[in-house]
Design an enzyme around this catalytic site. Structure first.
Site, mmCIF file in Angstrom:
data_model
loop_
_atom_site.group_PDB
_atom_site.id
_atom_site.type_symbol
_atom_site.label_atom_id
_atom_site.label_comp_id
_atom_site.label_asym_id
_atom_site.label_seq_id
_atom_site.Cartn_x
_atom_site.Cartn_y
_atom_site.Cartn_z
ATOM 1 N N PRO A 150 0.865 -1.220 0.046
ATOM 2 C CA PRO A 150 -0.073 -0.090 0.040
ATOM 3 C C PRO A 150 0.757 1.198 0.038
ATOM 4 O O PRO A 150 0.186 2.298 -0.335
ATOM 5 C CB PRO A 150 -0.942 -0.223 1.327
ATOM 6 C CG PRO A 150 -0.562 -1.637 1.935
ATOM 7 C CD PRO A 150 0.726 -1.957 1.149
ATOM 8 N N GLU A 179 3.016 -8.045 8.440
ATOM 9 C CA GLU A 179 3.209 -6.429 8.443
ATOM 10 C C GLU A 179 4.212 -5.936 6.990
ATOM 11 O O GLU A 179 4.093 -4.932 6.895
ATOM 12 C CB GLU A 179 3.739 -6.078 9.492
ATOM 13 C CG GLU A 179 3.595 -6.529 11.164
ATOM 14 C CD GLU A 179 2.057 -6.364 11.240
ATOM 15 O OE1 GLU A 179 1.705 -5.027 10.940
ATOM 16 O OE2 GLU A 179 1.516 -7.448 11.486
ATOM 17 N N ARG A 230 -2.438 -8.564 -20.600
ATOM 18 C CA ARG A 230 -3.005 -8.075 -21.747
ATOM 19 C C ARG A 230 -2.462 -7.055 -22.568
ATOM 20 O O ARG A 230 -3.131 -6.753 -23.848
ATOM 21 C CB ARG A 230 -4.537 -7.647 -21.348
ATOM 22 C CG ARG A 230 -4.769 -6.538 -20.409
ATOM 23 C CD ARG A 230 -6.351 -6.488 -19.768
ATOM 24 N NE ARG A 230 -7.025 -5.879 -21.000
ATOM 25 C CZ ARG A 230 -7.124 -4.852 -21.615
ATOM 26 N NH1 ARG A 230 -6.193 -3.880 -20.905
ATOM 27 N NH2 ARG A 230 -8.015 -4.472 -22.371
ATOM 28 N N ASP A 273 -7.688 1.302 -26.206
ATOM 29 C CA ASP A 273 -6.876 1.647 -25.124
ATOM 30 C C ASP A 273 -6.232 3.011 -25.821
ATOM 31 O O ASP A 273 -5.736 3.778 -24.884
ATOM 32 C CB ASP A 273 -5.692 0.607 -24.890
ATOM 33 C CG ASP A 273 -6.471 -0.350 -23.958
ATOM 34 O OD1 ASP A 273 -7.335 -0.334 -23.529
ATOM 35 O OD2 ASP A 273 -5.815 -1.340 -23.821
HETATM 36 N N1 4HQ Z 1 -0.698 -5.508 0.911
HETATM 37 N N2 4HQ Z 1 -1.467 -2.790 -2.739
HETATM 38 C C1 4HQ Z 1 0.215 -5.939 2.906
HETATM 39 C C2 4HQ Z 1 -1.513 -4.598 0.072
HETATM 40 C C3 4HQ Z 1 -1.257 -4.030 -1.155
HETATM 41 C C4 4HQ Z 1 -1.982 -3.182 -1.773
HETATM 42 C C5 4HQ Z 1 0.266 -6.319 0.144
HETATM 43 C C6 4HQ Z 1 -0.721 -6.008 2.121
HETATM 44 C C7 4HQ Z 1 1.702 -6.251 0.811
HETATM 45 C C8 4HQ Z 1 2.268 -7.036 3.012
HETATM 46 N N3 4HQ Z 1 -0.392 -4.576 -2.047
HETATM 47 N N4 4HQ Z 1 1.432 -6.897 2.380
HETATM 48 N N5 4HQ Z 1 -3.127 -2.409 -1.153
HETATM 49 O O1 4HQ Z 1 -2.540 -4.142 0.952
HETATM 50 O O2 4HQ Z 1 -0.454 -3.709 -3.346
#
Ligand code: 4HQ
Length: 384
Positions: A86, A113, A151, A166
């Site tokens: 995230p 985490e 894709r 696109d």
């Molecule tokens: N995660 N976009 C936590 C995500 C996520 C997201 C992936 C959760 C990585 C460790 N990854 N792990 N939103 O929420 O890419």
């Protein structure tokens, strides 16, 4: 393209790699998806890949098993290493297309985490977020990235939809789709779609896309080319300040306007002989007219419709270009951009006034009408 997914749960990737469009691409050999399990690259004998986080109670994946997995994935060749999380930069179609040029992508899936930050520093090229929410692991984001990137590879999806939608229709939301039955639980398919008038269908679909984008995602209109969604023509009227613009310069400017889909560049020239001479030398993309009124009258007659007149005088006040762009899209009218002159020349005519272009040390001075036209037209009809 080769994609290596570093994951402690390779079984999650399996149905994805075997099914649907992605499964077909794998079958055809256009795409290869491999998994590497960091458990097979641990230091000790216990197969430990995670440990308690310093300073908090949670668990994080250890750096060494992940780094070894990435080095194993790379082998001798080059690869771009992605870490979904995230905190990453948001995934969008531009990023997807830039990723699609890679021969080898390595996607490292975190858990709990996350991963030891030193692994990210050491091995990761790009941290990517698929959205502002928190998942339990990086496997779903890895599948999202692979799906969207795959894709874009020629031969993975039917060419018509991929290439045309696109590029030409990029940046705007899709239209609604319907299939049989024509009447379902009291809901009818829109009549125009069953009528067989293909021009009417194209026009309806454009209007649907425009209305949906304007209503649901006005933010993406900023970066879209609204040209394909306008049913009526686009015109530019130029009002030279004091001295006349040379014919050669004017036909160059008309050329630029044309590349943005503009139908005619009208230039106001008061003197009769100057006007004739200009018309003779500037080519037929330019039309020399004597007054603003005659320019507007000419367009009105040609389009058989009332226009949306957008004036750019570079003065304070006025509507932000992004809002004007949305209004232009909603208006269903021919667009007329007026550059140069001042507000008095349009006193009495119905018009919308653009605010100044902002940047650098304040309002960007675009006293040169040609510069102003190219900047404004690019914002309405360029895509980024
Ligand atoms: N995660 N976009 C936590 C995500 C996520 C997201 C992936 C959760 C990585 C460790 N990854 N792990 N939103 O929420 O890419």
């Amino acid at each position: 393209m080769l994609v290596t997914v570093v994951t402690a749960f390779p079984e999650l990737l399996e149905p994805f790699s075997r099914s649907g469009v992605i499964g077909k691409a794998v079958e055809k050999g256009i795409l290869e998806i491999r998994c590497i399990n960091p458990r097979n690259y641990t230091e000790g004998t216990y197969g430990q890949i995670d440990d308690y986080a310093y300073g908090s109670g949670g668990m994080v994946l250890m750096a060494e098993p992940l780094a070894r997995s990435v080095y194993a994935a790379k082998g001798e060749g080059p690869a771009t290493v992605l870490y979904p999380g995230p905190q990453g930069i948001p995934l969008d179609q531009h990023l997807v297309e830039s990723l699609a040029v890679n021969e080898h992508l390595v996607i490292v899936c975190g858990r709990y985490e996350g991963v030891d930050e030193r692994f990210v520093e050491e091995c990761v090229d790009l941290e990517i977020s698929i959205g502002d929410y928190v998942l339990t692991g990086g496997e779903l984001p890895a599948m999202v990235i692979v799906d969207a990137v795959a894709r874009m590879i020629p031969g993975v999806v039917g060419q018509e939809s991929a290439v045309e939608e696109d590029s030409f229709f990029r940046g705007m939301l899709d239209t609604p789709h319907y299939t049989r039955p024509a009447s379902w639980r009291g809901r009818e398919v829109p009549g125009v779609l069953t009528g067989g008038d293909h021009e009417a269908i194209r026009s309806w679909r454009r209007a649907q896309s425009a209305a949906r984008t304007s209503g649901r995602r006005p933010d993406i209109i900023v970066g879209a080319n609204i040209g394909p969604y306008l049913d009526k023509g686009v015109y530019v009227i130029l009002v030279p300040a004091t001295e006349a613009i040379p014919a050669a310069e004017l036909s160059e400017m008309a050329e630029a306007c044309f590349t943005f889909g503009c139908r005619k560049l009208l230039c106001v020239v008061r003197g009769g002989s100057e006007r004739k001479s200009l018309q003779a030398h500037a080519g037929d993309r330019v039309k020399a007219v004597s007054t603003m009124e005659s320019a507007l009258a000419w367009i009105r007659k040609r389009e058989k419709a009332e226009m949306l007149t957008i004036v750019s005088v570079g003065e304070a006040g006025g509507i932000h270009w992004a809002e004007m762009k949305r209004r232009a899209l909603d208006s269903d009218r021919p667009l007329v951009f007026v550059f140069g002159g001042n507000e008095t020349i349009l006193a009495g005519t119905e018009k919308e006034v653009l605010g100044p272009i902002r940047g650098g040390k304040g309002d960007v001075s675009l006293s040169n009408a040609r510069d102003a036209a190219v900047v404004i037209l690019d914002r309405f009809f360029g895509w980024r």
